[in-house]
Each structure stands twice: as structure tokens, then as C-alpha cells.
Design an enzyme around this catalytic site. Structure first.
Site, PDB file in Angstrom:
ATOM      1  N   CYS A  79      39.473  35.723  29.815  1.00 15.09           N
ATOM      2  CA  CYS A  79      40.029  34.760  31.332  1.00 15.09           C
ATOM      3  C   CYS A  79      39.030  33.505  30.597  1.00 15.09           C
ATOM      4  CB  CYS A  79      38.163  35.311  32.364  1.00 15.09           C
ATOM      5  SG  CYS A  79      37.695  34.973  34.223  1.00 15.09           S
ATOM      6  N   GLY A 177      51.653  37.097  37.915  1.00 14.87           N
ATOM      7  CA  GLY A 177      50.936  36.801  36.506  1.00 14.87           C
ATOM      8  C   GLY A 177      50.093  35.836  36.497  1.00 14.87           C
ATOM      9  N   ASP A 197      45.385  36.187  44.369  1.00 17.37           N
ATOM     10  CA  ASP A 197      46.311  36.014  44.598  1.00 17.37           C
ATOM     11  C   ASP A 197      47.467  36.385  44.950  1.00 17.37           C
ATOM     12  OD1 ASP A 197      48.948  34.720  43.979  1.00 17.37           O
ATOM     13  OD2 ASP A 197      48.963  34.423  41.774  1.00 17.37           O
ATOM     14  N   GLU A 200      50.383  38.728  42.991  1.00 18.41           N
ATOM     15  CA  GLU A 200      50.361  40.030  42.373  1.00 18.41           C
ATOM     16  C   GLU A 200      51.015  41.309  43.177  1.00 18.41           C
ATOM     17  OE1 GLU A 200      49.856  38.893  39.123  1.00 18.41           O
ATOM     18  OE2 GLU A 200      49.208  37.300  39.981  1.00 18.41           O
ATOM     19  N   HIS A 218      35.187  43.925  39.971  1.00 13.24           N
ATOM     20  CA  HIS A 218      35.158  42.707  38.858  1.00 13.24           C
ATOM     21  C   HIS A 218      34.164  41.284  39.762  1.00 13.24           C
ATOM     22  CE1 HIS A 218      35.351  40.440  34.848  1.00 13.24           C
ATOM     23  NE2 HIS A 218      35.391  39.490  36.009  1.00 13.24           N
ATOM     24  N   GLU A 219      34.855  40.459  40.684  1.00 14.84           N
ATOM     25  CA  GLU A 219      34.996  40.352  41.491  1.00 14.84           C
ATOM     26  C   GLU A 219      34.117  40.056  42.612  1.00 14.84           C
ATOM     27  OE1 GLU A 219      36.416  36.914  40.856  1.00 14.84           O
ATOM     28  OE2 GLU A 219      38.041  38.059  39.216  1.00 14.84           O
ATOM     29  N   HIS A 222      30.752  38.904  39.912  1.00 16.70           N
ATOM     30  CA  HIS A 222      30.564  37.584  40.296  1.00 16.70           C
ATOM     31  C   HIS A 222      30.141  37.343  41.320  1.00 16.70           C
ATOM     32  CE1 HIS A 222      32.334  36.626  36.208  1.00 16.70           C
ATOM     33  NE2 HIS A 222      33.612  36.700  36.400  1.00 16.70           N
ATOM     34  N   ASP A 289      27.568  75.188  50.634  1.00 20.94           N
ATOM     35  CA  ASP A 289      27.728  75.852  51.971  1.00 20.94           C
ATOM     36  C   ASP A 289      29.350  75.095  51.971  1.00 20.94           C
ATOM     37  OD1 ASP A 289      25.554  76.146  53.234  1.00 20.94           O
ATOM     38  OD2 ASP A 289      25.074  74.471  54.336  1.00 20.94           O
TER      39      ASP A 289
END
Length: 474
Positions: A79, A177, A197, A200, A218-219, A222, A289
């Protein structure tokens, strides 16, 4: 857990330093250099774009093939977010903590966050995208005090969008891509924004395209304040790999808990002074149960409690109240199953409930509306392979085949339990494992049913506590 490396994650977690003096950054990672390459279609590469490359598997970790015409520094596909150094060098006037996980430096000041989805990808229904986002957020909320609530209007803390090419933040996407997504850290001018995007090949649960669940988790990391992890295979690793089921690494857990702390264990609270609290059962000394395979994980139910097993391991914080996952679920359930669309069905007495992940869709509704001539279903089993999978409902030596698309049983007339050779008439729960074997629970024991031989395997019954909860034989 099967891990197949596909290609790099190619995300951009965006930092926008709020500093007046910007000269100090001109010689840093934003500077063009001899490694500043051309993008496909003749476009100039953005300095945060990810390098191209392929990956392969070695010892379960994603390894990079060397790039042609590049220096050793650029050999690994990754990245484009800058990785802060691991030493004590000052960055933006701050000294870095000596941790394996890497923090951006900001965090949310509140624990209850809202999120909103602006636009959706064309490959999936809106409901499916919502389930994926909820699941991606759940891996972070399960181990922290954080909560996430979707809103459909108004201002949200986290804003999710699927967009194309130039979209207003000077970080254009590049079609299929290349860059998959980017996100903005806390305490920046676009804190909480996540962009995917639109072009994709988004998928869920397979390696035929780009798994939205992996990228979204993952995002979200961040957005919550985590930088890229230095540990291969971590959710916060800059390299994309398809991994099912989705699971945080220890490095991911340590990082997020450093920011927000661990989740406090659930404690049942009685609001009635005359109510007798239900003690927490011991898995080694109880029957169950119901049991069900949900999202690739095994859930055992007893009274109002649930145990959660992933990859053969009981997860931390369990048993917990079942209402922690499914608000509105009855205090005890008779049976449960997950259908092909991912909806979770619960049966109790004369009624049933249906949930989409943790959101209740319907219920309580009468089981008679399903064409069932009986109530108090003892077990539910989704069994078979792919398109041939069927749902079976069991009670007292009889069973019915149920079609959730039609919301009806095939016929009100039951079939005899003797069709399941070697399985007792009265069972408490049933589920199918990843290898296609059906398991039937009765009391503290269980039977394993062979789909090829169409009978219970030799050597059964065995004890549930010993095989699933590592209890001693005594």
C-alpha cells in the site's frame, strides 16, 4: 482457516497533517524520485499509489516476487501509505512508541460511532453490502468498548462511499486493479471517510475477485487510528490476501486495544428485585438447547447464554449473553440455523425469529405460518452441498424438510427419524461441519453422521464437552 494470497491490498490510508509549515514534508515520501513510475493508461502516478506486483504463499505468509527494473527497496508490493520507522526518530514532532503495531496518533474521543453508506457497488445488493460492513465492524467492536450503529440520514461519524476515478479528494481511483480503497485517519479534516473503488470486482467469501469484507475491515482499522501492521497476515498488513473466516491477528488486537482498551465482559443484570438470576452454565457439565454453524463459526446455546468456537477454539469473552449478538432473541431457544442468504433463524416454542446478522428482520411469528403442524422444534439442520442444501426440522423422532425461499415445509406430513440411521429419536441440536458431516446432539453426547454411508460413524456417541470444550473425561 484457508488463506490464499491474491494481490496487494493497494489501499491508501490518508493522513492530512494540519500544520502551517509544509516545507518539512517536501523532501519526504511525497517527493517524486527516480522510482516515481507511470500509471496504466498513461496517467501519472499519485505519490500514494501502490506499487505493482504479484504475491505467493510461503509458510502461510504473503511473499512478494521481485519487481522488474526496480531497486530492492521497491521489490515488495504494498500500500502507498508511508510506514513510520520503528526507531525513536521524531515524526511530526512526536516520538514513536516502541510497539509492533503502528498507530497514526489519533483516536476517536467517543466509543459509540455511527456510520452511513452513501453509494453501493453494482455487484451486490444493498442488504448484502450492509451485512458485510456490519461484519467488518464487528471484528473491532468484539474486542473493544466501541459500538457502531448504521444510520440512513443525517451526519455520520464514518461515511462509506463507492466511487470512481476523480471524486473530490485528490486521490483518484484507477479503474479495475490498482488502488482498491483509501481511508482518512481520526483528527484529520476528512476523518472517518472511506472510499472504495466502484470498478473493482467486489465479492464476498471467495477468491474469484476482491473480497469486500477483508478490505472493509482493513479500512475501518485506519479510520479508527491504526497504521499498517508490520506482521504478515494481519488484517492491517498492507498486502491483500483472501482469508476466511475473517480474524484479527494478535498484532491487530493489541493495536486497537491500545487505543480504546479491551471490551468489558458481559454481566447479566437483573432489573426485577424478585427475579432469580440464571446462573452461567458450565459447558463441561451441561447439555445444550441448540447449536448452529453461523458465518463459519460454531455457536452453542444454553438458557440465555452462547458459546462461540472459531477454528476449534473457544473465543475470549464466552460464554456471553446471546442478546449481545441478537437483540430481541428469546431467553432460550429450541433450534437455530443460517440459510443460504445469510439470514439466521431462531425457533422457540410456537414462534420463530429471523435476523440479518445482528439486525432483527421479523419475529416473533407463528411456526404454523411455515406449514409446521407442531411447535417446540428440537433441532434445525442445513445439510447438503451448495445448491442441493436442504433444511431439516426435527422433533420427537420425526422431521420435516423446509424451504426458506417459499417459507414453507415441503409437506405437513413428517418423515421418520429412522432415515438417519444410528441417530437417536430425541435430539437437542444439529449442525453440518465444513467437511460435510452432520452432527446431532442429545444430552451431553453427540453423533457424527456420514453423508456418503448415510449412517452414524462408528465410535459414536462421544461427549460434547470433551471434543468441543477440552473438558476432562471425568
Amino acid at each position: 482457516m484457508v488463506t490464499v494470497s491474491l494481490r496487494k491490498l493497494r489501499c491508501d490510508a490518508v493522513e492530512v497533517p494540519e500544520r502551517k509549515n509544509t516545507n518539512r514534508y517536501k523532501a519526504g515520501w511525497l517527493q517524486k524520485s527516480q522510482h516515481y513510475t507511470l500509471k496504466k493508461k498513461g496517467k501519472t502516478a499519485h505519490p500514494q499509489d501502490t506499487l505493482k506486483g504479484t504475491t505467493w504463499i510461503k509458510g502461510g505468509a504473503a511473499m512478494a516476487y521481485p519487481q522488474k527494473n526496480s531497486t530492492e527497496f521497491w521489490n515488495r508490493p504494498r500500500c502507498g501509505v508511508p510506514d513510520y520507522p520503528a526507531n525513536k526518530k521524531a515524526v511530526y514532532g512526536k516520538r514513536l512508541r516502541q510497539k509492533r503495531f503502528v498507530l497514526f496518533g489519533g483516536r476517536w474521543e467517543k466509543m459509540d460511532l455511527t456510520y452511513k453508506i452513501e453509494r453501493f457497488p453494482w455487484q451486490m445488493s444493498e442488504d448484502k453490502v450492509r451485512r458485510v460492513m456490519m461484519e467488518a465492524l464487528r471484528v473491532w467492536s468484539e474486542i473493544t468498548p466501541l459500538t457502531f450503529t448504521e444510520i440512513r440520514s443525517g451526519k455520520a461519524d464514518i461515511l462509506i462511499d463507492f466511487t470512481r476515478y476523480w471524486h473530490g479528494d485528490n486521490l483518484p481511483f484507477d479503474g479495475p486493479g490498482g488502488i482498491l480503497a483509501h481511508a482518512f485517519f481520526p483528527r484529520t479534516h476528512r476523518a472517518g471517510d472511506i472510499h472504495f473503488d466502484y470498478d473493482e470486482a467486489w465479492t464476498v467469501g471467495n477468491n474469484m475477485g476482491t473480497d469486500l469484507l477483508q478490505v472493509a475491515a482493513h479500512e475501518f482499522g485506519h479510520v479508527l487510528g491504526l497504521q499498517h501492521s508490520l506482521v504478515p497476515g494481519a488484517v492491517m498488513s498492507p498486502f491483500y490476501s483472501f482469508s476466511y473466516p475473517l480474524e484479527l491477528s494478535e498484532d491487530d488486537k493489541q493495536g486497537i486495544q491500545y487505543l480504546y482498551g479491551p471490551r468489558k465482559p458481559s454481566v447479566p443484570i437483573s432489573t426485577e428485585t424478585n427475579e432469580i438470576p440464571i446462573p452461567m452454565p458450565n459447558a463441561c457439565h451441561t447439555d445444550f438447547d441448540a447449536v448452529s454453524m453461523i458465518r463459519g463459526e460454531l455457536f452453542f446455546f444454553k438458557s440465555r447464554y452462547v458459546w462461540r468456537i472459531r477454528d476449534g477454539q473457544l473465543q475470549d469473552g464466552y460464554p456471553a449473553l446471546a442478546s449481545r449478538h441478537w437483540r430481541g432473541i428469546p431467553d432460550s431457544i429450541d433450534a437455530a440455523f443460517e440459510d443460504k442468504s445469510g439470514n439466521i433463524w431462531f425457533f422457540q416454542g410456537h414462534n420463530y425469529w429471523v435476523f440479518d446478522a445482528e439486525k432483527q428482520i421479523t419475529g416473533p411469528d407463528s411456526v404454523q405460518s411455515l406449514g409446521l403442524p407442531v411447535s417446540n422444534i428440537q433441532a434445525a439442520l442445513m445439510w447438503g452441498e451448495d445448491k442441493s442444501q436442504k433444511i431439516y426440522l426435527f422433533k420427537s423422532g420425526s422431521y420435516w424438510r423446509f424451504n426458506p425461499q417459499d417459507n414453507k415445509v415441503d409437506t405437513v406430513y413428517p418423515r421418520n427419524m429412522q432415515d438417519w440411521r444410528g441417530i437417536p429419536n430425541n435430539i437437542d441440536g444439529a449442525f453440518q461441519d465444513q467437511y460435510g458431516f452432520a452432527h446431532f446432539l442429545s444430552g451431553k453426547q453427540y453423533w457424527k453422521f456420514d453423508p456418503v454411508g448415510v449412517k452414524a460413524l462408528d465410535g459414536y456417541p462421544r461427549y460434547v464437552g470433551m471434543d468441543f470444550f477440552n473438558c476432562h473425561e471425568s
